[in-house]
Design an enzyme around this catalytic site. Structure first.
Site, mmCIF file in Angstrom:
data_model
loop_
_atom_site.group_PDB
_atom_site.id
_atom_site.type_symbol
_atom_site.label_atom_id
_atom_site.label_comp_id
_atom_site.label_asym_id
_atom_site.label_seq_id
_atom_site.Cartn_x
_atom_site.Cartn_y
_atom_site.Cartn_z
ATOM 1 N N PRO A 172 -30.817 -37.002 -18.518
ATOM 2 C CA PRO A 172 -30.678 -35.611 -17.935
ATOM 3 C C PRO A 172 -30.751 -35.636 -16.226
ATOM 4 O O PRO A 172 -31.677 -35.010 -15.457
ATOM 5 C CB PRO A 172 -31.690 -34.646 -18.489
ATOM 6 C CG PRO A 172 -32.821 -35.745 -18.870
ATOM 7 C CD PRO A 172 -32.158 -37.015 -19.009
ATOM 8 N N CYS A 173 -29.693 -36.328 -15.663
ATOM 9 C CA CYS A 173 -29.702 -36.105 -14.089
ATOM 10 C C CYS A 173 -29.662 -34.737 -13.740
ATOM 11 O O CYS A 173 -29.894 -34.561 -12.431
ATOM 12 C CB CYS A 173 -28.738 -37.078 -13.659
ATOM 13 S SG CYS A 173 -27.085 -36.711 -14.419
ATOM 14 N N HIS A 174 -29.023 -33.703 -14.458
ATOM 15 C CA HIS A 174 -29.114 -32.268 -13.925
ATOM 16 C C HIS A 174 -30.478 -31.801 -13.704
ATOM 17 O O HIS A 174 -30.449 -30.741 -13.175
ATOM 18 C CB HIS A 174 -28.397 -31.572 -14.742
ATOM 19 C CG HIS A 174 -28.787 -31.300 -16.359
ATOM 20 N ND1 HIS A 174 -28.799 -32.403 -17.151
ATOM 21 C CD2 HIS A 174 -29.616 -30.603 -16.832
ATOM 22 C CE1 HIS A 174 -29.321 -32.043 -18.362
ATOM 23 N NE2 HIS A 174 -29.873 -30.918 -18.052
#
Length: 175
Positions: A137-139
């Site tokens: 989850p880079c967001h």
């Protein structure tokens, strides 16, 4: 010999999304697209092809639909199969899984977490080249002041994903 990749694509409440699966897990994932052809094209360009008989299809579809409908489906635990990458990229990408749903962390936190506190550019580049968004989850990575910066799907999508997960207050339209 390279493992063949199977694509799984499904329509969700946020749009069409999919993954490319190896025999060890997710090798590549799309963000949400407006139509099936766009998601399918992205996975085909990555080298994946559909296999309706793959036993993992229903599970992946359920996870993506559950995530997009905010059913607190956890994508973070599903196995990933990272493509060839540097050791630093590997550490950064896997550290993304340590950021819980509903929370964010700064790029500085991520740099310290992987033992490279002064490598901000390398950290940002690795986050930006994440091949398995949502699952890694880079967001959930934001600037140190909490502002949103850089995201392959655009800042509006990053904001929408963080709102969906409860990491940002929902922004109400003005007027």
């Amino acid at each position: 010999m390279e493992t063949s990749l199977v694509s799984v694509i499904t329509e969700t409440a946020l749009g069409w999304a999919g993954v490319a699966l190896s025999d060890r897990g997710i090798r590549y994932a799309t963000l949400f697209h407006r139509n099936r052809a766009s998601a399918e094209g992205e996975l085909t360009a990555f080298g994946a092809s559909a296999d309706a008989a793959d036993s993992r299809n229903a599970e992946i579809e359920a996870l993506l639909k559950g995530y997009a409908s905010n059913a607190s489906a956890s994508l973070d635990d599903y196995p990933v199969d990272l493509p060839q990458c540097t050791e630093l990229q590997r550490h950064i990408w896997l550290a993304l899984r340590e950021i819980p749903r509903g929370e964010t962390r700064s790029y500085g936190w991520l740099a310290r977490r992987v033992g490279h506190p002064s490598a901000a550019r390398a950290i940002g580049a690795a986050v930006g080249s994440n091949p398995i968004p949502l699952w890694l989850p880079c967001h959930r990575v934001v600037a140190s002041d909490g502002s949103l910066h850089g995201f392959g799907g655009g800042l509006a999508m990053k904001q929408a994903l963080l709102e969906l997960e409860g990491a940002l207050p929902r922004q109400l339209p003005i007027g």
